[in-house]
Write a protein that holds these residues in place. Structure first.
Motif, PDB file in Angstrom:
ATOM      1  N   MET A   1      -0.067 -10.482   1.021  1.00  0.00           N
ATOM      2  CA  MET A   1       0.484  -9.292   1.624  1.00  0.00           C
ATOM      3  C   MET A   1       1.338  -9.419   2.706  1.00  0.00           C
ATOM      4  SD  MET A   1       0.883  -6.336   0.505  1.00  0.00           S
ATOM      5  CE  MET A   1       1.314  -4.563   0.873  1.00  0.00           C
ATOM      6  N   GLU A   2       0.732 -10.168   3.720  1.00  0.00           N
ATOM      7  CA  GLU A   2       1.361 -10.279   5.195  1.00  0.00           C
ATOM      8  C   GLU A   2       2.373 -11.053   4.924  1.00  0.00           C
ATOM      9  OE1 GLU A   2      -1.571 -11.884   7.931  1.00  0.00           O
ATOM     10  OE2 GLU A   2      -2.830 -10.223   7.556  1.00  0.00           O
TER      11      GLU A   2
ATOM     12  N   LYS B   1       4.603 -11.058   2.433  1.00  0.00           N
ATOM     13  CA  LYS B   1       5.579 -10.228   1.898  1.00  0.00           C
ATOM     14  C   LYS B   1       6.101  -9.079   3.030  1.00  0.00           C
ATOM     15  CE  LYS B   1       4.505 -10.218  -3.071  1.00  0.00           C
ATOM     16  NZ  LYS B   1       4.125  -9.405  -4.017  1.00  0.00           N
TER      17      LYS B   1
ATOM     18  N   PHE C   1      -4.724   3.460  -3.171  1.00  0.00           N
ATOM     19  CA  PHE C   1      -4.383   1.968  -3.377  1.00  0.00           C
ATOM     20  C   PHE C   1      -3.411   1.226  -2.796  1.00  0.00           C
ATOM     21  CE2 PHE C   1      -6.828   4.068  -7.021  1.00  0.00           C
ATOM     22  CZ  PHE C   1      -7.788   3.482  -7.341  1.00  0.00           C
ATOM     23  N   TRP C   2      -3.390   0.902  -1.821  1.00  0.00           N
ATOM     24  CA  TRP C   2      -2.241   0.537  -0.780  1.00  0.00           C
ATOM     25  C   TRP C   2      -1.500  -0.816  -1.632  1.00  0.00           C
ATOM     26  CZ3 TRP C   2      -1.097   3.593   2.969  1.00  0.00           C
ATOM     27  CH2 TRP C   2      -1.996   4.157   3.557  1.00  0.00           C
ATOM     28  N   GLU C   3      -2.230  -1.572  -2.494  1.00  0.00           N
ATOM     29  CA  GLU C   3      -1.652  -2.675  -3.221  1.00  0.00           C
ATOM     30  C   GLU C   3      -0.443  -2.282  -3.994  1.00  0.00           C
ATOM     31  OE1 GLU C   3      -4.993  -2.242  -4.023  1.00  0.00           O
ATOM     32  OE2 GLU C   3      -5.371  -2.986  -1.901  1.00  0.00           O
ATOM     33  N   ASN C   4      -0.894  -0.989  -4.599  1.00  0.00           N
ATOM     34  CA  ASN C   4       0.033  -0.557  -5.736  1.00  0.00           C
ATOM     35  C   ASN C   4       1.492   0.157  -4.970  1.00  0.00           C
ATOM     36  OD1 ASN C   4      -1.674  -1.375  -7.616  1.00  0.00           O
ATOM     37  ND2 ASN C   4      -2.351   0.824  -7.864  1.00  0.00           N
TER      38      ASN C   4
ATOM     39  N   GLY D   1       3.524  -0.690  -3.454  1.00  0.00           N
ATOM     40  CA  GLY D   1       4.961  -1.652  -3.418  1.00  0.00           C
ATOM     41  C   GLY D   1       5.513  -1.717  -4.848  1.00  0.00           C
ATOM     42  N   TYR D   2       5.205  -0.969  -5.685  1.00  0.00           N
ATOM     43  CA  TYR D   2       5.504  -0.942  -7.200  1.00  0.00           C
ATOM     44  C   TYR D   2       6.110   0.378  -7.606  1.00  0.00           C
ATOM     45  CZ  TYR D   2       3.015  -5.635  -7.389  1.00  0.00           C
ATOM     46  OH  TYR D   2       2.707  -6.851  -7.168  1.00  0.00           O
TER      47      TYR D   2
ATOM     48  N   LYS E   1       2.289  -2.738 -16.155  1.00  0.00           N
ATOM     49  CA  LYS E   1       1.186  -3.494 -15.791  1.00  0.00           C
ATOM     50  C   LYS E   1      -0.084  -3.030 -16.475  1.00  0.00           C
ATOM     51  CE  LYS E   1       0.364  -5.080 -11.669  1.00  0.00           C
ATOM     52  NZ  LYS E   1       0.562  -5.126 -10.286  1.00  0.00           N
TER      53      LYS E   1
END
Length: 116
Positions: free
Chosen positions: A1-2, A4, A75-78, A80-81, A89
């Protein structure tokens, strides 16, 4: 993540932004002006389809404002989508899960038939 994060141009804006305020009263003022309820959102879609404009838009786009969830609930990962990519997905994951369950069911059924 860093990795990106260093190249911000890789990310597309997904329509979600988090804004923080120094005072609760400022947050409340923004919510009073911009917050939409479910019924109000439905009516907005009908009215704008007729070509009318409402005050709760910015550059012709509906602004949906709500109080942010607690940081642990995001959900911090999501973020970016886009919604479309997340849906794709999920559908892909669900399809593979269904196929795997079907294969397991078939194997169990075959083994049971082989025992009899």
């Amino acid at each position: 993540m860093e990795e990106k994060m260093q190249n911000v141009s890789e990310f597309e804006f997904t329509g979600t932004a988090f804004v923080s305020f120094h005072h609760d009263r400022d947050c409340q003022k923004v919510q009073e002006k911009w917050e939409f309820g479910d019924v109000e959102s439905f009516i907005y879609r009908i009215v704008t389809a007729c070509g009318c404009r409402l005050k709760k838009t910015y550059k012709g786009k509906l602004i949906h404002v709500s109080r942010a969830p607690e940081p642990l609930d995001v959900f911090w990962e999501n973020l970016g989508y886009s919604f479309k990519k997340l849906l794709k997905k999920k559908a892909y994951t669900n399809l593979w899960s269904l196929l795997l369950m079907g294969a397991c069911f078939g194997a169990i059924l075959g083994l049971k038939a082989g025992q009899e």
